[in-house]
Design a protein around this motif. Structure first.
Motif, PDB file in Angstrom:
ATOM      1  N   ARG A 165     -11.959 -13.765   6.605  1.00 15.84           N
ATOM      2  CA  ARG A 165     -12.391 -12.525   5.923  1.00 15.84           C
ATOM      3  C   ARG A 165     -13.889 -12.303   6.135  1.00 15.84           C
ATOM      4  O   ARG A 165     -14.346 -11.175   6.289  1.00 15.84           O
ATOM      5  CB  ARG A 165     -12.080 -12.598   4.429  1.00 15.84           C
TER       6      ARG A 165
ATOM      7  N   ASP B 168      -5.264 -12.239   2.688  1.00 12.63           N
ATOM      8  CA  ASP B 168      -6.267 -12.313   1.623  1.00 12.63           C
ATOM      9  C   ASP B 168      -6.058 -13.463   0.640  1.00 12.63           C
ATOM     10  O   ASP B 168      -6.868 -13.647  -0.267  1.00 12.63           O
ATOM     11  CB  ASP B 168      -6.369 -10.967   0.886  1.00 12.63           C
TER      12      ASP B 168
ATOM     13  N   HIS C 185       0.818  -1.227   0.000  1.00 11.16           N
ATOM     14  CA  HIS C 185       0.000   0.000   0.000  1.00 11.16           C
ATOM     15  C   HIS C 185       0.850   1.275   0.000  1.00 11.16           C
ATOM     16  O   HIS C 185       0.315   2.361   0.226  1.00 11.16           O
ATOM     17  CB  HIS C 185      -0.908   0.036   1.224  1.00 11.16           C
TER      18      HIS C 185
HETATM   19 MG    MG Z   1      -5.637  -6.306   2.864  1.00 10.33          MG
END
Ligand code: MG
Ligand code: ATP
Length: 140
Positions: free
Chosen positions: A87, A120, A54
């Motif tokens: 998740r 993820d 990120h």
């Molecule tokens: Mg993530």
């Protein structure tokens, strides 16, 4: 689906509000077993490395400062289809979009201070587990 392991972080907003046990109970109620767990203080360099994917996003600086603002609890969760199941239990990144009963719906403060992280994909799960836990800390 086979038994999988995934990596989880109980983030600073949650540890600060004494929600570690309440969040762990959500994992266990969903059939996820906590097979490793420790409370640590991240350094800025560790936070920047962990969230490196990120680094170009506008919230990167804010995210890293948040992740070092208080201790976190890092955990390895194990169970049937653990990555997807975790998740699901976490809920959407933005608590405003999260389903009823999810961790983020019940506990998150905002899209940034959203109480939990979860891997993820299988590759990221393996990388993230290895980033925080040594082989000796992982019981088979
Ligand atoms: Mg993530
Ligand atoms: P995580 O990776 O923490 O499990 P996620 O996969 O749901 O969450 P990502 O898109 O990978 O979400 O974003 C990583 C983290 O960056 C989010 O969990 C949140 O803490 C923060 N974040 C994401 N979007 C924003 C935003 N628009 N503003 C502030 N922080 C954000």
């Amino acid at each position: 689906m086979a038994i999988q392991r995934t990596f989880s972080i109980i983030k600073p907003d949650a540890t600060k509000r004494n929600l570690t046990g309440a969040i762990a109970a959500k994992f266990e109620a969903a059939g996820l077993r906590i097979v490793a767990s420790k409370r640590i203080q991240l350094s800025l360099a560790q936070a920047q490395t962990f969230y490196g994917v990120h680094s170009e996003r506008p919230f990167f600086g804010e995210l890293c400062e948040f992740m070092i603002s208080e201790p976190i609890v890092v955990q390895v969760l194990e169970g049937e289809d653990a990555i997807a199941k975790n998740r699901e239990v976490m809920g959407a990144t933005n608590p405003a979009d999260a389903d009823e009963g999810t961790i983020r719906k019940e506990f998150a403060l905002s899209i940034g201070e959203n109480s939990v992280h979860g891997s993820d994909a299988p590759e990221t799960a393996a990388e993230e587990i290895a980033f925080f836990f040594s082989g000796l800390e992982l019981v088979g």
